[in-house]
Design an enzyme around this catalytic site. Structure first.
Site, PDB file in Angstrom:
ATOM      1  N   ARG A  67       5.014   4.286 -17.199  1.00  0.00           N
ATOM      2  CA  ARG A  67       6.296   3.593 -16.995  1.00  0.00           C
ATOM      3  C   ARG A  67       7.337   4.484 -16.285  1.00  0.00           C
ATOM      4  NH1 ARG A  67       8.652   0.087 -22.032  1.00  0.00           N
ATOM      5  NH2 ARG A  67       9.778  -1.484 -20.835  1.00  0.00           N
ATOM      6  N   PHE A 109       6.574   5.925 -13.349  1.00  0.00           N
ATOM      7  CA  PHE A 109       5.627   6.314 -12.300  1.00  0.00           C
ATOM      8  C   PHE A 109       6.184   7.392 -11.368  1.00  0.00           C
ATOM      9  CE2 PHE A 109       2.615   5.361  -8.766  1.00  0.00           C
ATOM     10  CZ  PHE A 109       1.456   5.130  -9.487  1.00  0.00           C
ATOM     11  N   GLN A 120      -5.064  -2.709 -17.566  1.00  0.00           N
ATOM     12  CA  GLN A 120      -4.017  -3.276 -16.721  1.00  0.00           C
ATOM     13  C   GLN A 120      -4.594  -3.682 -15.376  1.00  0.00           C
ATOM     14  OE1 GLN A 120      -1.195   0.234 -18.086  1.00  0.00           O
ATOM     15  NE2 GLN A 120      -0.136  -0.985 -16.543  1.00  0.00           N
ATOM     16  N   ARG A 151       6.428   8.424  -5.357  1.00  0.00           N
ATOM     17  CA  ARG A 151       7.530   7.708  -6.001  1.00  0.00           C
ATOM     18  C   ARG A 151       8.593   8.689  -6.491  1.00  0.00           C
ATOM     19  NH1 ARG A 151       9.073   2.586  -7.879  1.00  0.00           N
ATOM     20  NH2 ARG A 151       7.315   1.660  -6.815  1.00  0.00           N
ATOM     21  N   GLU A 185      10.051  -1.268 -15.747  1.00  0.00           N
ATOM     22  CA  GLU A 185      10.194   0.188 -15.784  1.00  0.00           C
ATOM     23  C   GLU A 185      11.628   0.723 -15.731  1.00  0.00           C
ATOM     24  OE1 GLU A 185       7.227   0.183 -12.508  1.00  0.00           O
ATOM     25  OE2 GLU A 185       6.658   2.109 -13.373  1.00  0.00           O
TER      26      GLU A 185
HETATM   27  N1  MTE Z   1       6.257  -3.550 -22.276  1.00  0.00           N
HETATM   28  C1  MTE Z   1       5.390  -3.579 -23.305  1.00  0.00           C
HETATM   29  N2  MTE Z   1       5.743  -4.214 -24.434  1.00  0.00           N
HETATM   30  N3  MTE Z   1       4.169  -2.952 -23.224  1.00  0.00           N
HETATM   31  C2  MTE Z   1       3.785  -2.270 -22.098  1.00  0.00           C
HETATM   32  O1  MTE Z   1       2.683  -1.721 -22.054  1.00  0.00           O
HETATM   33  N4  MTE Z   1       4.387  -1.562 -19.804  1.00  0.00           N
HETATM   34  C3  MTE Z   1       5.492  -1.267 -18.885  1.00  0.00           C
HETATM   35  C4  MTE Z   1       6.456  -2.449 -18.783  1.00  0.00           C
HETATM   36  N5  MTE Z   1       6.802  -2.926 -20.100  1.00  0.00           N
HETATM   37  C5  MTE Z   1       4.689  -2.216 -20.989  1.00  0.00           C
HETATM   38  C6  MTE Z   1       5.933  -2.912 -21.124  1.00  0.00           C
HETATM   39  C7  MTE Z   1       5.050  -0.916 -17.537  1.00  0.00           C
HETATM   40  S1  MTE Z   1       4.501   0.654 -17.258  1.00  0.00           S
HETATM   41  C8  MTE Z   1       5.099  -1.801 -16.499  1.00  0.00           C
HETATM   42  S2  MTE Z   1       4.669  -1.356 -14.927  1.00  0.00           S
HETATM   43  C9  MTE Z   1       5.511  -3.201 -16.703  1.00  0.00           C
HETATM   44  O2  MTE Z   1       5.813  -3.474 -18.062  1.00  0.00           O
HETATM   45  C10 MTE Z   1       4.372  -4.096 -16.232  1.00  0.00           C
HETATM   46  O3  MTE Z   1       4.606  -5.413 -16.463  1.00  0.00           O
HETATM   47  P1  MTE Z   1       5.422  -6.378 -15.474  1.00  0.00           P
HETATM   48  O4  MTE Z   1       5.206  -5.905 -14.088  1.00  0.00           O
HETATM   49  O5  MTE Z   1       4.849  -7.698 -15.760  1.00  0.00           O
HETATM   50  O6  MTE Z   1       6.851  -6.230 -15.890  1.00  0.00           O
HETATM   51  C1  QUE Z   2       3.860   2.265  -8.017  1.00  0.00           C
HETATM   52  C2  QUE Z   2       2.764   2.028  -8.764  1.00  0.00           C
HETATM   53  C3  QUE Z   2       1.457   2.214  -8.212  1.00  0.00           C
HETATM   54  C4  QUE Z   2       1.322   2.647  -6.900  1.00  0.00           C
HETATM   55  C5  QUE Z   2       2.463   2.883  -6.148  1.00  0.00           C
HETATM   56  C6  QUE Z   2       3.716   2.691  -6.726  1.00  0.00           C
HETATM   57  C7  QUE Z   2       0.279   1.969  -8.941  1.00  0.00           C
HETATM   58  C8  QUE Z   2      -0.977   2.129  -8.307  1.00  0.00           C
HETATM   59  C9  QUE Z   2      -1.047   2.559  -6.981  1.00  0.00           C
HETATM   60  C10 QUE Z   2      -2.265   2.693  -6.227  1.00  0.00           C
HETATM   61  C11 QUE Z   2      -2.235   3.225  -4.946  1.00  0.00           C
HETATM   62  C12 QUE Z   2      -3.384   3.315  -4.167  1.00  0.00           C
HETATM   63  C13 QUE Z   2      -4.592   2.872  -4.652  1.00  0.00           C
HETATM   64  C14 QUE Z   2      -4.642   2.345  -5.936  1.00  0.00           C
HETATM   65  C15 QUE Z   2      -3.483   2.253  -6.706  1.00  0.00           C
HETATM   66  O1  QUE Z   2       0.101   2.812  -6.328  1.00  0.00           O
HETATM   67  O2  QUE Z   2       0.378   1.604 -10.124  1.00  0.00           O
HETATM   68  O3  QUE Z   2      -5.808   1.908  -6.407  1.00  0.00           O
HETATM   69  O4  QUE Z   2      -5.728   2.939  -3.897  1.00  0.00           O
HETATM   70  O5  QUE Z   2      -2.073   1.866  -9.036  1.00  0.00           O
HETATM   71  O6  QUE Z   2       4.831   2.905  -6.002  1.00  0.00           O
HETATM   72  O7  QUE Z   2       2.896   1.622 -10.033  1.00  0.00           O
HETATM   73 MO1  MOS Z   3       3.509   0.731 -14.969  1.00  0.00          MO
HETATM   74  S1  MOS Z   3       3.526   2.789 -14.987  1.00  0.00           S
HETATM   75  O1  MOS Z   3       3.586   0.735 -13.227  1.00  0.00           O
HETATM   76  O2  MOS Z   3       1.882   0.479 -15.336  1.00  0.00           O
END
Ligand code: MTE
Ligand code: QUE
Ligand code: MOS
Length: 764
Positions: free
Chosen positions: A343, A345, A198, A311, A714
């Site tokens: 997902r 977070f 990712q 978060r 999410e």
């Molecule tokens: N949907 C599918 N099919 N597969 C995935 O891995 N990841 C989820 C969500 N939906 C995911 C998914 C997560 S954790 C995130 S943060 C978002 O997709 C990321 O994509 P977006 O920011 O483009 O919505």
């Molecule tokens: C939500 C997220 C992420 C986040 C904060 C959110 C995330 C993520 C990081 C992050 C923060 C500091 C770093 C870094 C990554 O913060 O996915 O490399 O130095 O990677 O509220 O999803």
């Molecule tokens: Mo999604 S947990 O922010 O990759």
């Protein structure tokens, strides 16, 4: 016809199902390519006392064996803190921790080498649970806190108080494609990675660091993932480093694909949490004061645990105004794989406590939990500020809440359930209507940016590249639609190219649901720069003498024309071809930053929604069915309704899985006991709600974001937690009134039975 707003199909519907899509391990092996695997620690904590590779070295087909001594750069790395060893040195801190990397000509040779490596680790007693970490004071970082008012004092004065502890389990990502990478050596020390990640930039940065290269010598490409769900934000790195190390040492391409078993054992999961709470409220159920103490189980290293924890705190209010509130807690270090993004977070862990508390208050006051939720929703001035200071602007939640209650006949069904449960001997039914307010933005400000590269070709077709990665969520489809509309062309004429750090530099992970917001906006910005030039060019082309005023130039249905002479139109293909002949640049890079973020505004906006679940539990077996679920979300103007419908349904069911059937078990020695689908149960087709109704508000818009859309990835997962509260509600009908079910998450059959026997005072 504009593309945005239409349900053009995701690539998966045609190509994934036919096996035509290329995933990483579908890339044809290169000549001379090596396979890579590793030997990991047999224990969760201990000291390496002996390591003998001599027998393994002699096995035919084994090309190389590498330990930390062979690492050319820094052996210490990590996403936020550099607190992880790529290869263990003298100590090991979780079971499976990589110690020796093996490169071989064949899988048979890999297996033989693994067996022939002599490794002796002196075990020490591991810390596995949150309780053990607290006892040993093993924490990551300082205590964390958000507060407003004086929760302690306010609690003293509240008419009613409830205290309790809630245990929340972790969750395995269970992406279809395990962690994997392919490294290809080039000239001058260059390395090209194909990585199922990712975050290609993370792979690039860490490979440069650990392999002792400049970032300019490393390229990371990701065509797509077979699912990520947060699990490939940081933890795609180790297999890439292993393949990279081998490629560098041998000069040969190298591929490392984790087996399902290995993936389960060594990669981190969703953070388990323990929440201790004290809540004060009045006789109407109005929340007055709260103290919540959160403890997360981070595993052996920090990874993203600090951001996940933040978060959780930011979501501890969920959608409810609590005047005096104190949110505190600690991140616990244990000898488990390092827990990571998943997902939601941390948001889900944050909201669960307050949702559970509201169910308890309802039971305590003998009221309907839905009434208490509505009563406490953020609202008008004076009740519209979160504990961290962000103002909730035009909050639509109370509206959504009442609409869903109405559409799904909440009142009548509550009545029906009361009657059913009054006489039912075997089954109990439960009903719960819950809300979700999910903050959109990375809480780490610098990550809220993206860049895009748009190339228009002389036949009128377009290629777009961004740092965003496709994991099944439909990002590429949405970006195609956005770009097509900027040039008023058909989406079929736009290709989204494989993500590569060569085209887009210093990119954030595709995460925090902001993939389309960030990368889509950057792509739109790039398109607008090209379009501006083309508009000026068209204004000259379409004129007889003086150029037509720019405002009169219209882009529509593949044509560019003067509003006052629509019959004379330039086809986009002809226009760009002519522009190129006049030496006008047809390529551009766009950059986008999320506007308005600051200390008391960590989130650009919130995606909100409500869900109503009805469940039936069997008093004797603990079995549970979701008989009906209704969802209503505000996702602004959907860019692709079919994809968003899939995201909502999929997210909800994934959340349901976490809340009900997915249970991770580790032994006291820190061994994962649920490393395969036979011991770890994800929801199947038959677990999907029997009657499942998903809607989103058609008329809502969020004009500040790209095409008035809102993020969707999410938030629906958190809505799945209403199945858990519905189970809690069903349990409230058992045992004496006013006694709350001490339900933890996941609410498996065993957990439901445990609660029933406690409530009915019939424990063995
Ligand atoms: N949907 C599918 N099919 N597969 C995935 O891995 N990841 C989820 C969500 N939906 C995911 C998914 C997560 S954790 C995130 S943060 C978002 O997709 C990321 O994509 P977006 O920011 O483009 O919505
Ligand atoms: C939500 C997220 C992420 C986040 C904060 C959110 C995330 C993520 C990081 C992050 C923060 C500091 C770093 C870094 C990554 O913060 O996915 O490399 O130095 O990677 O509220 O999803
Ligand atoms: Mo999604 S947990 O922010 O990759």
């Amino acid at each position: 016809m504009p593309s945005v707003g239409r349900s053009i199909p995701h690539e998966s519907s045609r190509d994934h199902v036919r096996g035509r899509s290329i995933f990483l391990d579908d890339i044809t092996p290169h000549r001379n390519e090596l396979v890579v695997d590793f030997v990991g620690s047999p224990v969760a904590r201990g000291e390496i006392v002996a390591l003998d590779l001599s027998a393994a070295t002699k096995i035919p087909g084994v090309v190389g064996l590498y330990t930390f001594r062979d690492v050319p750069g820094s052996n210490l790395y990590g996403a936020i803190f550099h607190d992880e060893y790529f290869l263990a040195e003298d100590k090991v801190s979780f079971q499976g921790e990589p110690i020796v990397v093996i490169a071989a000509e064949s899988h048979a040779a890999l297996h033989a080498a693994k067996k022939a490596i002599h490794l002796d680790v002196r075990p020490e007693t591991p810390i596995v649970s949150i309780a053990q970490a607290i006892e040993a004071e093993e924490f990551i970082g300082p205590p964390r806190a958000i507060s407003r008012g004086h929760a302690r004092d306010a609690l003293e004065k509240c008419p009613h108080r409830l205290d309790g502890t809630l245990y929340i389990g972790g969750q395995e990502h269970f992406y279809m494609e395990t962690q994997c990478a392919l490294a290809i050596p080039g000239e001058n020390g260059h390395l090209t990675f194909h990585s199922s990640t990712q975050n290609p930039t993370e792979t690039q940065v860490m490979a440069a660091r650990v392999l002792g290269l400049g970032m300019h010598q490393v390229v990371c490409v990701c065509k797509r993932m077979g699912g990520g769900f947060g699990g490939k934000e940081t933890q795609a790195t180790p297999p890439a480093l292993m393949a990279g190390l081998v490629a560098m040492k041998t000069g040969r391409p190298a591929r490392c694909i984790y087996s399902r078993e290995t993936d389960g054992r060594v990669t981190g999961k969703r953070h388990p949490f323990e929440v201790r709470y004290q809540i004060g409220f009045d006789s109407d159920g109005r929340l007055l004061a709260a103290r919540l103490e959160f403890y997360s189980n981070a595993g052996f290293s920090a990874d993203l645990s600090t951001s996940v924890f933040d978060r959780a705190l930011y979501h501890a209010d969920n959608a409810y105004f609590i005047p005096d509130i104190e949110l505190i807690g600690r991140i616990c270090r244990t000898n488990l794989p390092s827990n990571t993004a998943f997902r939601g977070f941390g948001g889900g862990q944050g909201i669960l406590a307050i949702e559970s508390i509201i169910e308890d208050i309802a039971e305590f006051l003998d009221k309907d939990a839905a009434e208490i939720r509505l009563l406490n929703c953020y609202g008008a001035e004076g009740r519209n500020q979160t504990p961290y200071g962000q103002i909730i602007q035009d909050d639509t939640l109370p509206l959504l809440f009442e609409r869903l209650a109405d559409r799904a006949d909440y009142k009548q069904r509550r009545q029906a359930i009361n009657e059913f449960n009054a006489t039912s001997q075997i089954h109990l039914r439960g009903l719960s209507l819950t809300t979700v307010k999910f903050g959109i933005s990375f809480t780490t400000k610098f990550l809220n940016q993206a860049n895009a590269l748009v190339n228009v070709y002389t036949d009128g077709t377009v290629q777009v590249s961004t740092g965003g990665t496709e994991m099944g969520q439909g990002l590429n489809t949405k970006i195609r639609q956005l770009v097509a509309d900027e040039f008023a062309i058909d989406a079929a004429n736009v290709s989204v190219m494989p993500t590569s750090t060569e085209k887009n530099n210093n990119t954030p992970p595709t995460a925090a649901s902001a993939g389309t917001d960030l990368n889509g906006s950057a792509a739109v910005n790039a398109c607008r720069l090209i379009r501006e030039r083309l508009t000026e060019f068209a204004a000259v082309r379409l004129s007889e003498d003086v150029p037509i005023p720019i405002e009169r130039i219209v882009w529509e249905d593949g044509c560019v024309f003067d509003r006052e002479k629509p019959e004379q139109c330039l086809d986009f293909g002809h226009l760009v071809h002519a522009a190129h002949r006049e030496r006008i640049s047809l390529g551009e890079r766009g950059h986008y930053i999320t506007p308005g973020l600051g200390p008391s505004r960590p989130f650009f906006y919130y995606t909100t929604g409500c869900a109503l679940a009805e469940v039936e539990i069997d008093r004797f077996t603990g079995e549970m069915r979701v008989t009906r679920a209704d969802i209503l979300m505000d996702i602004g103007q959907s860019i692709n309704p079919a994809i968003d419908l899939g995201q909502i349904g999929g997210g909800f069911v994934q959340g349901m899985g976490w809340a009900t059937c997915e249970e991770l078990k580790f032994s006291d020695e820190g061994e994962l006991l649920t490393a395969s689908p036979s011991t770890y149960k994800i929801p199947g087709v038959r677990d999907i709600p029997e009657d499942f109704r998903i809607e989103f508000e058609q008329d809502s818009r969020f004009p500040e974001n790209v095409r008035s859309s809102k993020a969707v990835g999410e938030p629906p997962l958190l809505l799945g937690l209403c199945v858990w509260t519905a189970i809690k509600n069903a349990l409230s009908y058992a045992g004496p009134r006013g006694h709350v079910a001490p339900l933890n998450l996941p609410a498996t059959g065993e957990e439901i039975l445990r609660c029933l026997c406690e409530l009915e005072d019939k424990c063995p």
